[in-house]
Structures are given as C-alpha cells and as structure tokens.
Design a protein around this motif. Structure first.
Motif, PDB file in Angstrom:
ATOM      1  N   PRO A  74      23.352 -21.130  19.130  1.00 16.48           N
ATOM      2  CA  PRO A  74      23.613 -20.217  18.074  1.00 16.48           C
ATOM      3  C   PRO A  74      23.198 -18.855  18.255  1.00 16.48           C
ATOM      4  O   PRO A  74      24.158 -17.945  18.151  1.00 16.48           O
ATOM      5  N   ALA A  75      22.303 -18.440  19.278  1.00 10.26           N
ATOM      6  CA  ALA A  75      22.121 -17.043  19.639  1.00 10.26           C
ATOM      7  C   ALA A  75      23.173 -16.663  20.779  1.00 10.26           C
ATOM      8  O   ALA A  75      23.792 -15.422  20.410  1.00 10.26           O
ATOM      9  N   VAL A  78      32.865  -9.267  20.568  1.00 10.15           N
ATOM     10  CA  VAL A  78      34.334  -9.793  20.445  1.00 10.15           C
ATOM     11  C   VAL A  78      34.490  -8.627  19.201  1.00 10.15           C
ATOM     12  O   VAL A  78      35.610  -8.121  19.425  1.00 10.15           O
ATOM     13  N   ALA A  79      33.708  -8.478  18.305  1.00  8.26           N
ATOM     14  CA  ALA A  79      34.009  -7.680  16.946  1.00  8.26           C
ATOM     15  C   ALA A  79      33.877  -6.324  17.753  1.00  8.26           C
ATOM     16  O   ALA A  79      34.811  -5.273  17.277  1.00  8.26           O
ATOM     17  N   LYS A  80      33.014  -5.843  18.559  1.00 10.46           N
ATOM     18  CA  LYS A  80      32.928  -4.564  19.012  1.00 10.46           C
ATOM     19  C   LYS A  80      34.142  -4.047  20.072  1.00 10.46           C
ATOM     20  O   LYS A  80      34.589  -3.130  19.832  1.00 10.46           O
ATOM     21  N   THR A  81      34.679  -5.149  20.655  1.00  4.97           N
ATOM     22  CA  THR A  81      35.786  -4.964  21.300  1.00  4.97           C
ATOM     23  C   THR A  81      36.983  -4.552  20.567  1.00  4.97           C
ATOM     24  O   THR A  81      37.849  -4.020  20.654  1.00  4.97           O
ATOM     25  N   LEU A  82      37.214  -5.534  19.381  1.00  2.00           N
ATOM     26  CA  LEU A  82      38.419  -5.469  18.570  1.00  2.00           C
ATOM     27  C   LEU A  82      38.221  -4.285  17.417  1.00  2.00           C
ATOM     28  O   LEU A  82      39.222  -4.007  17.019  1.00  2.00           O
ATOM     29  N   GLU A  83      37.114  -3.794  17.386  1.00  2.00           N
ATOM     30  CA  GLU A  83      36.976  -3.052  16.271  1.00  2.00           C
ATOM     31  C   GLU A  83      38.068  -1.445  16.352  1.00  2.00           C
ATOM     32  O   GLU A  83      38.756  -1.246  15.520  1.00  2.00           O
ATOM     33  N   PRO A  84      38.131  -1.149  17.615  1.00  4.68           N
ATOM     34  CA  PRO A  84      38.763   0.219  17.766  1.00  4.68           C
ATOM     35  C   PRO A  84      40.534  -0.273  17.452  1.00  4.68           C
ATOM     36  O   PRO A  84      41.109   0.482  16.851  1.00  4.68           O
ATOM     37  N   LEU A  85      40.868  -1.576  17.813  1.00  2.00           N
ATOM     38  CA  LEU A  85      42.272  -2.004  17.604  1.00  2.00           C
ATOM     39  C   LEU A  85      42.354  -2.027  15.921  1.00  2.00           C
ATOM     40  O   LEU A  85      43.638  -1.728  15.473  1.00  2.00           O
ATOM     41  N   ILE A 145      28.266 -13.461  21.484  1.00  2.00           N
ATOM     42  CA  ILE A 145      29.758 -13.517  21.870  1.00  2.00           C
ATOM     43  C   ILE A 145      30.460 -12.979  20.637  1.00  2.00           C
ATOM     44  O   ILE A 145      31.358 -11.968  20.568  1.00  2.00           O
ATOM     45  N   ASN A 146      30.273 -13.370  19.290  1.00  2.00           N
ATOM     46  CA  ASN A 146      30.746 -12.495  18.129  1.00  2.00           C
ATOM     47  C   ASN A 146      30.516 -11.328  17.930  1.00  2.00           C
ATOM     48  O   ASN A 146      31.773 -10.638  17.665  1.00  2.00           O
ATOM     49  N   GLN A 147      29.365 -10.571  18.346  1.00  2.00           N
ATOM     50  CA  GLN A 147      29.091  -9.569  18.144  1.00  2.00           C
ATOM     51  C   GLN A 147      29.994  -8.561  19.215  1.00  2.00           C
ATOM     52  O   GLN A 147      30.503  -7.533  18.965  1.00  2.00           O
TER      53      GLN A 147
END
Length: 75
Positions: A50-51, A60-67, A56-58
C-alpha cells in the motif's frame, strides 16, 4: 549504431564464431531472461504494498497536474 561502434560489433561477431563466445552468448541470454523474470516478480510484489501504491499515485498525480491545468485553461 546507438550502442556499439563498428569495431565492437566486429569483435563480437568474431567472438561468436568461437565455442567460448557462443557459450557466453547463450549464458548471457539465459541470465537476461532470469533478470527480467525476477524484475517483473519484484515489481508485482512492490505494487501490492500500500505504501508503494500511494507513492506511485502521488507521483502520477504530480506529473499529470500541469496537463489538467492546461486542459482547463483551454476550455
């Protein structure tokens, strides 16, 4: 062309023409298969943690946020 220079390729071909070179090539292929299999197994185990999933989810979210921000501005 991206990895080896011509001299290296020619030396490798000469090596493959020998019994020792053929043995090394065969063992190297087997070793790479084992490395890939172990890597896949380790990745699968890590993804069940889970950790690790949260990290990984964080990422991915950080990478996609600007998009997502750019898409909202365009609308």
């Amino acid at each position: 062309m991206q990895t080896f220079i011509e001299e290296e390729v020619l030396a490798n071909i000469q090596s493959l023409e020998t019994p020792v070179g053929q043995s090394i090539n065969k063992k190297s292929s087997k070793m790479m298969s084992e490395i890939m299999r172990n890597s896949i197994q380790m990745s699968a185990q890590m993804m069940q943690d889970p950790a690790t999933q949260d990290e990984i989810n964080q990422q991915v979210a950080k990478t996609l946020e600007p998009l997502f921000k750019q898409t909202k501005k365009s609308q």
